[in-house]
Design a protein around this motif. Structure first.
Motif, mmCIF file in Angstrom:
data_model
loop_
_atom_site.group_PDB
_atom_site.id
_atom_site.type_symbol
_atom_site.label_atom_id
_atom_site.label_comp_id
_atom_site.label_asym_id
_atom_site.label_seq_id
_atom_site.Cartn_x
_atom_site.Cartn_y
_atom_site.Cartn_z
ATOM 1 N N ILE A 110 -2.116 -0.717 -7.176
ATOM 2 C CA ILE A 110 -1.191 -1.261 -6.170
ATOM 3 C C ILE A 110 -1.741 -1.042 -4.764
ATOM 4 C CG2 ILE A 110 1.124 -1.052 -5.182
ATOM 5 C CD1 ILE A 110 2.099 -0.262 -7.995
ATOM 6 N N ILE A 111 -2.262 0.171 -4.507
ATOM 7 C CA ILE A 111 -2.826 0.463 -3.183
ATOM 8 C C ILE A 111 -4.006 -0.450 -2.901
ATOM 9 C CG2 ILE A 111 -4.053 2.184 -1.813
ATOM 10 C CD1 ILE A 111 -2.343 4.325 -3.132
ATOM 11 N N ALA A 112 -4.865 -0.663 -3.914
ATOM 12 C CA ALA A 112 -6.036 -1.527 -3.725
ATOM 13 C C ALA A 112 -5.616 -2.952 -3.392
ATOM 14 C CB ALA A 112 -6.907 -1.504 -4.982
ATOM 15 N N TYR A 130 -4.128 10.102 -15.588
ATOM 16 C CA TYR A 130 -2.756 9.729 -15.913
ATOM 17 C C TYR A 130 -2.501 8.263 -15.598
ATOM 18 C CZ TYR A 130 -1.852 14.757 -16.222
ATOM 19 O OH TYR A 130 -1.886 16.076 -16.577
ATOM 20 N N LEU A 131 -1.520 7.685 -16.299
ATOM 21 C CA LEU A 131 -1.166 6.285 -16.103
ATOM 22 C C LEU A 131 -0.718 6.029 -14.664
ATOM 23 C CD1 LEU A 131 -0.598 3.447 -17.227
ATOM 24 C CD2 LEU A 131 1.681 4.252 -17.879
ATOM 25 N N GLY A 132 0.036 6.977 -14.079
ATOM 26 C CA GLY A 132 0.511 6.811 -12.713
ATOM 27 C C GLY A 132 -0.622 6.654 -11.712
ATOM 28 N N SER A 133 -1.731 7.365 -11.941
ATOM 29 C CA SER A 133 -2.882 7.258 -11.040
ATOM 30 C C SER A 133 -3.478 5.858 -11.090
ATOM 31 C CB SER A 133 -3.943 8.290 -11.430
ATOM 32 O OG SER A 133 -3.443 9.596 -11.275
ATOM 33 N N SER A 190 0.829 -1.214 0.000
ATOM 34 C CA SER A 190 0.000 0.000 0.000
ATOM 35 C C SER A 190 0.863 1.263 0.000
ATOM 36 C CB SER A 190 -0.930 0.009 1.218
ATOM 37 O OG SER A 190 -1.864 -1.034 1.146
ATOM 38 N N ILE A 191 1.875 1.279 0.849
ATOM 39 C CA ILE A 191 2.749 2.450 0.920
ATOM 40 C C ILE A 191 3.526 2.622 -0.388
ATOM 41 C CG2 ILE A 191 4.743 3.438 2.110
ATOM 42 C CD1 ILE A 191 3.708 2.138 4.683
ATOM 43 N N ALA A 192 3.957 1.492 -0.999
ATOM 44 C CA ALA A 192 4.630 1.569 -2.297
ATOM 45 C C ALA A 192 3.693 2.153 -3.348
ATOM 46 C CB ALA A 192 5.105 0.178 -2.720
#
Length: 367
Positions: free
Chosen positions: A320-322, A311-314, A150-152
């Motif tokens: 990843i967070i999910a 954006y792709l980063g979002s 999540s932090i990553a």
């Protein structure tokens, strides 16, 4: 007759909670989107926090005097008021941080980073020795792994924007797209992510203080009333120092007023009531499963109403967070059978910290 009862039970236990939770996530994201639109039109975030919490306090004003439960509880003393004041300090700080973060970034980023709450709760629980690290257990490994993931993901969604995936059309309402120079800057996006991360790091601290209060004064509505009152006063002091221009405090009947009214009524009243009901009917794991849904809702609303660019980063960071979110939730869900009753979590012999029990109070004051 029996089949009718079964249908009613199915509707009450399955259909209604699902519909209610999806609706509440839409409302929560909608409130953030409406707030972003109001600040785009020039509304001060300090003014918003003061007025919205004042409205919530007014709505809950009868609770300390007419609640049947409050008449059988011990009287409010200095110790309880001190804890509520501390709760207000943490809540006021997190509210201001979160609202500034949305201004610099977007409701989409806020929805993504909000899924860090279980991970941060686990970290603080370990720091305060309310949770024990037992790596031999699969549940502990899942919580540790989920926290790291999540932090990553938060780092990815904050630092990396990447190429544009979805660009709004020119038909996006101009009314909501005014005054948005901040959203185009990578540095401001990162700053917004930092503010939002700070907000959701403070939320678990808010849970811990709230748990202390509930142990000695278990009257949720009364505590929330005094909490909103405290936040109103503290935010008012900060606001008057930060916004000396009296014109900023005059709310016209436009989108700013709509944002304040909706936040005070829907955020602090309806949203919390439905969540408490869903927790009683389906439990905290079920309620927690709907949090990542807010990311998709925020993306859609941001593009349609705010003219946000996706954006792709979002997408990568939110995904990843999910994954980390569900990993932590799985670990806690597997531990739930160890407790006989969720109301007795704090008094369990090994003093484990009830992450999911605390997670049920998320956004009880429109956090």
């Amino acid at each position: 007759m029996g089949s009718n009862n079964n249908r009613e039970t199915t509707f009450y236990k399955e259909v209604l909670p699902f519909t209610a939770m999806v609706t509440m996530e839409c409302i929560n994201v909608g409130l953030n989107t409406l707030y972003k639109a109001a600040t785009n039109k020039g509304m001060s975030n300090h003014v918003f926090v003061v007025y919205s919490h004042c409205l919530a306090a007014l709505l809950l004003l009868p609770s300390p005097f007419f609640s049947a439960r409050s008449r059988i509880l011990p009287p409010l003393n200095c110790s309880i008021f001190a804890k509520i004041f501390l709760l207000g300090v943490i809540g006021c700080t997190s509210q201001i941080m979160g609202k500034i973060g949305i201004i610099y970034a977007s409701p989409t980023l806020a929805s993504a980073i909000s899924n860090l709450v279980p991970a941060f709760t686990f970290v603080l629980a370990v720091i305060f020795r309310m949770e024990k690290i037992q790596l031999k257990r699969s549940t502990t490994r899942a919580k540790v792994l989920g926290t790291v993931v999540s932090i990553a993901g938060a780092f990815v969604v904050t630092i990396y924007k990447g190429p544009k995936i979805l660009v709004p059309t020119t038909s996006t309402p101009n009314l909501l797209r005014q005054h948005q120079p901040l959203s185009s800057s990578q540095s401001n996006w990162m700053l917004g992510g930092l503010f939002l991360t700070t907000e959701y790091f403070l939320v678990p601290m808010w849970y811990i203080v709230q748990t202390w209060i509930m142990k000695v004064y278990p009257a949720e509505v009364t505590v929330v009333f005094f909490y909103n009152l405290t936040v109103s006063i503290l935010a008012g002091i900060v606001g008057f120092l930060s916004e000396p221009d009296s014109n900023k405090w005059i709310i016209k009947p436009d989108i700013a007023l709509a944002s304040i009214l909706c936040s005070g009524i829907l955020g602090s009243s309806l949203y919390n009531t439905i969540h408490i009901w869903a927790l009683r009917v389906k439990g905290p794991v079920y309620v927690g499963m709907f949090k990542p849904l807010s990311i998709a809702i925020a993306v859609a609303m941001g593009v349609i109403f705010l003219g946000d660019t996706l954006y792709l980063g979002s997408i990568l960071g939110a995904t990843i967070i999910a994954i980390g979110f569900y990993t932590v939730m799985w670990g806690k869900a597997k531990e739930m059978p160890e407790y006989n009753d969720s109301s007795d979590l704090e008094s369990s012999p090994d003093q484990k910290f009830p992450l999911l029990h605390n997670f049920k109070n998320e956004d009880i004051s429109n956090k």
